[in-house]
Design an enzyme around this catalytic site. Structure first.
Site, short mmCIF file in Angstrom:
data_model
loop_
_atom_site.label_atom_id
_atom_site.label_comp_id
_atom_site.label_asym_id
_atom_site.label_seq_id
_atom_site.Cartn_x
_atom_site.Cartn_y
_atom_site.Cartn_z
N SER A 31 0.81 -1.04 -0.05
CA SER A 31 0.26 0.10 -0.07
C SER A 31 0.91 1.34 0.01
O SER A 31 1.98 1.11 0.31
CB SER A 31 -0.81 0.09 1.39
OG SER A 31 -1.56 1.14 1.35
N TYR A 75 -1.86 -1.38 10.13
CA TYR A 75 -1.84 -1.70 8.97
C TYR A 75 -0.47 -0.92 8.20
O TYR A 75 -0.01 -1.84 7.49
CB TYR A 75 -3.18 -0.84 8.47
CG TYR A 75 -3.37 -1.07 7.08
CD1 TYR A 75 -3.80 -2.15 6.70
CD2 TYR A 75 -2.98 -0.23 6.22
CE1 TYR A 75 -4.08 -2.52 5.30
CE2 TYR A 75 -3.16 -0.09 4.70
CZ TYR A 75 -3.77 -1.43 4.28
OH TYR A 75 -4.02 -1.59 2.81
#
Length: 270
Positions: free
Chosen positions: A142, A155
């Site tokens: 990401s 995350y």
């Protein structure tokens, strides 16, 4: 990598980016796609769409945190359907929370699925790819694997780890003719992100766009694939002026979460 006539395995294939990737692969002529996710019914729906495009779809319901089950399933699948040429590790989960309010079970879920799930699946398949001296592995990280964001500490930690994992494997597996790449999408409109509070002034993209960028990049040797102009701009800004970017992230963080962070600090006397 030429995908025509090849077999791919995609985790997280039941929804979001994973589902879009399977459809783009089928559109581009992938012969067989092994669909991995926990929800069998959703996988069957994806399989029906892929089959209508002329690609063989194999449904493999798995919880990637159950290492023994994954190992057994991959061994059986390889034996029944032959070599897997392309592995796309897309399964993941995100829980948004101020760090001081984080719940340990959710933190453990993110670590187990986002990191250990990728690690174990890659281990089982890369060993077999190495015996064939052929393969391509794509780990979906990401933009938060490059730039940590407030309220997304766990995350971000898993996505940073995926980049390090990918870089290490790229060097180690090159001797076996296995190419390893990281995909770094920015905010994407999926079921997972719909349950998060958005950062202001950050534009989203569709899973279909992410999937197309990935599949179009498979013939290249890029170690990392950034998706979207915002990703390129953010990474460049982080290199050029990291403190400025950090301030911008704090400014764009969701207001309600920033208020909760302040409440926590004051109520606990920090």
């Amino acid at each position: 990598m030429k995908i025509q006539g090849k077999t791919a395995l995609v985790t997280g294939a039941s929804r979001g980016i994973g589902r879009a990737i399977t459809q783009e692969l089928a559109k581009q002529g992938m012969q067989r796609i092994i669909l991995v996710a926990r929800n069998k019914q959703q996988l069957l729906k994806v399989a029906e769409v892929i089959a209508s495009m002329g690609t063989e779809a194999i449904v493999l319901p798995l919880d990637l945190t159950q290492t023994v089950d994954v190992n057994i399933a991959i061994a059986k699948t390889w034996k029944l359907h032959g070599p897997i040429h392309l592995l796309i590790n897309c399964a993941g989960v995100a829980h948004q929370s101020p760090f001081l309010q984080a719940k340990l079970p959710k933190v453990q879920e993110e670590l187990s699925l986002n990191l250990m799930g990728i690690y174990s699946m890659t281990h089982f398949i890369a060993r077999r790819m190495a015996s064939k001296r052929e393969g391509r592995i794509v780990n979906v990280s990401s933009l938060m694997g490059k730039i940590g964001a407030p309220t997304m500490a766990t995350y971000s930690a898993t996505k940073f780890a995926i980049l390090g994992f990918t870089q290490a494997l790229r060097s180690e597996l090159a001797a076996y003719n296995i190419k390893v790449t990281a995909l770094l999408p920015s905010l994407t409109e999926t079921d997972m992100t719909r349950n998060t509070q958005r950062f202001r002034w950050v534009a989203s993209m569709t899973p279909e766009k992410v999937a197309k960028v990935l599949v179009d990049s498979l013939e290249k040797e890029s170690p990392e694939i950034l998706v979207g102009w915002q990703s390129h701009l953010a990474v460049f800004g982080n290199r050029l002026a990291p403190r400025l970017l950090e301030g911008w992230l704090q400014l764009t963080a969701p207001k309600s979460i920033k208020q909760e962070m302040k409440k926590t600090i004051f109520s606990r006397g920090y």
